[in-house]
Each structure stands twice: as structure tokens, then as C-alpha cells.
Design a protein around this motif. Structure first.
Motif, mmCIF file in Angstrom:
data_model
loop_
_atom_site.group_PDB
_atom_site.id
_atom_site.type_symbol
_atom_site.label_atom_id
_atom_site.label_comp_id
_atom_site.label_asym_id
_atom_site.label_seq_id
_atom_site.Cartn_x
_atom_site.Cartn_y
_atom_site.Cartn_z
ATOM 1 N N LEU A 67 0.837 -1.208 0.000
ATOM 2 C CA LEU A 67 0.000 0.000 0.000
ATOM 3 C C LEU A 67 0.869 1.255 0.000
ATOM 4 C CD1 LEU A 67 -2.865 -0.970 2.480
ATOM 5 C CD2 LEU A 67 -2.971 -0.819 -0.015
ATOM 6 N N GLY A 68 2.018 1.165 0.652
ATOM 7 C CA GLY A 68 2.965 2.280 0.629
ATOM 8 C C GLY A 68 3.474 2.526 -0.777
ATOM 9 N N ILE A 69 3.701 1.446 -1.525
ATOM 10 C CA ILE A 69 4.142 1.577 -2.910
ATOM 11 C C ILE A 69 3.050 2.234 -3.754
ATOM 12 C CG2 ILE A 69 4.761 0.284 -4.996
ATOM 13 C CD1 ILE A 69 6.143 -1.751 -3.132
ATOM 14 N N VAL A 70 1.787 1.851 -3.497
ATOM 15 C CA VAL A 70 0.652 2.460 -4.206
ATOM 16 C C VAL A 70 0.638 3.965 -3.966
ATOM 17 C CG1 VAL A 70 -1.864 2.615 -4.349
ATOM 18 C CG2 VAL A 70 -0.764 0.375 -4.194
ATOM 19 N N ALA A 71 0.839 4.367 -2.691
ATOM 20 C CA ALA A 71 0.848 5.791 -2.353
ATOM 21 C C ALA A 71 1.981 6.517 -3.080
ATOM 22 C CB ALA A 71 0.985 5.971 -0.838
ATOM 23 N N ILE A 72 3.150 5.903 -3.135
ATOM 24 C CA ILE A 72 4.286 6.523 -3.817
ATOM 25 C C ILE A 72 4.010 6.663 -5.314
ATOM 26 C CG2 ILE A 72 6.708 6.171 -4.485
ATOM 27 C CD1 ILE A 72 7.126 4.976 -1.657
ATOM 28 N N VAL A 73 3.325 5.658 -5.899
ATOM 29 C CA VAL A 73 2.945 5.740 -7.316
ATOM 30 C C VAL A 73 2.002 6.926 -7.540
ATOM 31 C CG1 VAL A 73 1.626 4.595 -9.155
ATOM 32 C CG2 VAL A 73 3.310 3.299 -7.823
ATOM 33 N N VAL A 74 1.092 7.153 -6.594
ATOM 34 C CA VAL A 74 0.187 8.308 -6.672
ATOM 35 C C VAL A 74 1.000 9.601 -6.665
ATOM 36 C CG1 VAL A 74 -1.602 9.618 -5.451
ATOM 37 C CG2 VAL A 74 -1.795 7.129 -5.636
ATOM 38 N N ALA A 75 1.986 9.679 -5.755
ATOM 39 C CA ALA A 75 2.842 10.865 -5.684
ATOM 40 C C ALA A 75 3.609 11.059 -6.992
ATOM 41 C CB ALA A 75 3.818 10.743 -4.509
ATOM 42 N N LEU A 76 4.094 9.965 -7.560
ATOM 43 C CA LEU A 76 4.807 10.048 -8.841
ATOM 44 C C LEU A 76 3.877 10.517 -9.958
ATOM 45 C CD1 LEU A 76 7.003 6.799 -8.760
ATOM 46 C CD2 LEU A 76 7.807 9.171 -8.663
ATOM 47 N N GLY A 77 2.605 10.132 -9.854
ATOM 48 C CA GLY A 77 1.621 10.581 -10.839
ATOM 49 C C GLY A 77 1.494 12.090 -10.859
ATOM 50 N N PHE A 78 1.465 12.697 -9.680
ATOM 51 C CA PHE A 78 1.380 14.161 -9.611
ATOM 52 C C PHE A 78 2.689 14.806 -10.066
ATOM 53 C CE2 PHE A 78 -1.982 13.125 -6.417
ATOM 54 C CZ PHE A 78 -3.034 13.668 -7.134
ATOM 55 N N ALA A 79 3.811 14.122 -9.793
ATOM 56 C CA ALA A 79 5.102 14.636 -10.268
ATOM 57 C C ALA A 79 5.134 14.631 -11.798
ATOM 58 C CB ALA A 79 6.240 13.782 -9.714
ATOM 59 N N ILE A 80 4.607 13.578 -12.394
ATOM 60 C CA ILE A 80 4.545 13.491 -13.869
ATOM 61 C C ILE A 80 3.616 14.556 -14.428
ATOM 62 C CG2 ILE A 80 3.769 12.040 -15.792
ATOM 63 C CD1 ILE A 80 4.737 9.615 -14.110
ATOM 64 N N LEU A 81 2.495 14.792 -13.736
ATOM 65 C CA LEU A 81 1.569 15.845 -14.155
ATOM 66 C C LEU A 81 2.273 17.199 -14.171
ATOM 67 C CD1 LEU A 81 -1.231 16.953 -14.866
ATOM 68 C CD2 LEU A 81 -1.762 16.995 -12.406
ATOM 69 N N GLY A 82 3.063 17.456 -13.122
ATOM 70 C CA GLY A 82 3.822 18.703 -13.059
ATOM 71 C C GLY A 82 4.838 18.796 -14.185
ATOM 72 N N LEU A 83 5.487 17.668 -14.501
ATOM 73 C CA LEU A 83 6.469 17.653 -15.579
ATOM 74 C C LEU A 83 5.812 17.916 -16.936
ATOM 75 C CD1 LEU A 83 9.379 17.137 -16.519
ATOM 76 C CD2 LEU A 83 8.818 14.692 -16.626
ATOM 77 N N ILE A 84 4.642 17.324 -17.149
ATOM 78 C CA ILE A 84 3.900 17.546 -18.399
ATOM 79 C C ILE A 84 3.526 19.024 -18.546
ATOM 80 C CG2 ILE A 84 1.719 17.074 -19.602
ATOM 81 C CD1 ILE A 84 1.871 14.221 -18.407
ATOM 82 N N GLN A 85 3.056 19.613 -17.437
ATOM 83 C CA GLN A 85 2.696 21.035 -17.472
ATOM 84 C C GLN A 85 3.924 21.901 -17.752
ATOM 85 O OE1 GLN A 85 0.627 22.101 -13.872
ATOM 86 N NE2 GLN A 85 -1.200 20.916 -14.398
ATOM 87 N N LEU A 86 5.065 21.510 -17.178
ATOM 88 C CA LEU A 86 6.306 22.257 -17.408
ATOM 89 C C LEU A 86 6.695 22.215 -18.882
ATOM 90 C CD1 LEU A 86 8.828 23.772 -16.401
ATOM 91 C CD2 LEU A 86 9.866 21.527 -15.919
ATOM 92 N N ILE A 87 6.590 21.041 -19.491
ATOM 93 C CA ILE A 87 6.943 20.892 -20.910
ATOM 94 C C ILE A 87 5.978 21.685 -21.796
ATOM 95 C CG2 ILE A 87 7.093 19.227 -22.817
ATOM 96 C CD1 ILE A 87 8.005 17.153 -20.691
#
Length: 223
Positions: A67-87
């Protein structure tokens, strides 16, 4: 400062004070050498009773790890969203404010995690590897709550027009938090007070994120 933004800041301060006071109590009240290698634990009688009641269940330890890994994947999802917006927007300052703030929030959570790896309050009630490990606060509990609570705030913003999706991810988020907290306790890898401290600290940190977001949004609206 607007009255609306003052209240969350006050609540945040109170939560941090409660956590600090609780930590001091752990180091001073009913401290006994009940841990592995006679490591000293605060609230020893209570912690020993609850530990003996549940025992050790490493299956729940594995479940909460996943479940901790699931939470980290969620955090990575928002990081990717931020990266997409940056690009797409070609400027870090054009990334959604709540995503930028979330990145700062994750950094603060990591700082607290590292801090309590070096500043030892309690050791685990069992030895999982070859030596004693820091146990207070439950960093797993803290990280999962911090990620999933702030994720729910993002879901409300980005999925506000998709009610069914919002309903599903909210229920999933609450379940991940609840199962992690309960599962971490009954797994026997933490003392009861470690779990309580993890909940208190994550609540304070999540309140800090919410306070900062509300304050900045109100400031933006005044322009």
C-alpha cells in the motif's frame, strides 16, 4: 492575513504542538527496557499490552508495504503531471500552484522521514534485519497519510466534473489510509505510540499543506 486563512494556520500550529508534546511524553512517561536488546520504550505498559494482544503478523507488514508503494505511485503521478505542465507551458511558474506546492510538501515529508531516522525516539518491537531500527513515528503511516490526504485535495480539484471517478478515488484513498494504519499496528512491527505519532505528524503536515494552499490562493484572489 484574511480570517479564512488564519484558522488553518492556527490548527496546523496546534497539531504540531500536540505532536511535540506527545513526543516529550514518550521520552519521559513509563519508560522501560521492554524492546529488543533492552531498548527503552515510553508508555511501556500500554505498548507492551497492545503488542502482546496482536502479536506479530508479517503478512500485514507486507500488505501495508504494498500500500505504501501504491501511495508513492500516486505521488509520482502528480510529479509526472507537473512535468507535463512544465513541458507544455515552458515555465516552472506556469505549473499549477497546487502541484508546485505539493512538490515542496513532499520534500518536507522526506526531511521529517530522514530526521527521525537519525533522531531515535523508539526502536521497533521486533528486529526485522540484523539490528535495531528506528520506529517512532511510524514513517510508513506518515508517508501514506500525507500522500493520500493531499491527493484527495488534488482529486477534488481535477475531477470535480467527474463525480463517479471522484467518488471511486476518494473511497480508495480512505481505504488505503485506514488499512495502512490498522495493518501497521496489527503487523507488530511498531509500538502503538509509533502509529499514533505517525497519525499526529501526518495530520500536522497535511494541515500545513492545506494552510499554505489556502493562504496563497487567497492572496492570488486579492490581486
Amino acid at each position: 492575513m484574511q480570517k479564512k486563512s488564519k484558522k488553518p494556520i492556527i490548527i496546523t500550529g496546534i497539531l504540531f504542538l500536540i505532536f511535540i508534546f506527545f513526543t516529550i511524553m514518550i521520552k519521559t512517561i513509563d519508560v522501560q527496557p521492554i524492546g529488543p536488546e533492552k531498548s527503552k520504550i515510553g508508555f511501556a505498559t500500554l505498548n507492551q499490552f497492545i503488542f502482546n494482544s496482536f502479536g506479530v503478523n508479517l503478512l500485514w507488514y507486507d500488505i501495508t508495504d504494498w500500500l505504501g508503494i501504491v501511495a508513492i505511485v500516486v505521488a509520482l503521478g502528480f510529479a509526472i503531471l507537473g512535468l507535463i505542465q512544465l513541458i507544455q507551458r515552458k515555465s516552472i511558474w506556469k505549473i499549477d500552484l497546487r502541484i508546485l506546492l505539493l512538490g515542496v510538501f513532499y520534500f518536507i515529508v522526506v526531511v521529517f522521514y530522514i530526521f527521525f531516522e537519525f533522531v531515535i525516539i523508539n526502536y521497533r518491537p521486533i528486529i526485522l534485519s540484523q539490528s535495531l531500527e528506528a520506529s517512532f513515528p511510524s514513517s510508513h503511516t506518515m508517508i501514506v497519510i500525507c500522500i493520500m490526504v493531499t491527493a484527495m485535495s488534488q482529486f477534488h480539484y481535477y475531477l470535480q466534473d467527474k463525480k463517479v471517478c471522484l467518488w471511486i478515488v476518494e473511497i480508495a484513498s480512505v481505504l488505503i489510509i485506514a488499512v495502512t494504519v490498522v495493518g501497521r499496528l496489527i503487523s507488530g512491527v511498531h509500538w502503538f505510540t509509533d502509529i499514533v505519532a505517525g497519525v499526529l505528524l501526518s495530520s500536522a503536515l497535511a494541515a500545513l499543506y492545506y494552510s499554505a494552499l489556502k493562504y496563497i490562493e487567497e492572496k492570488e484572489n486579492l490581486k
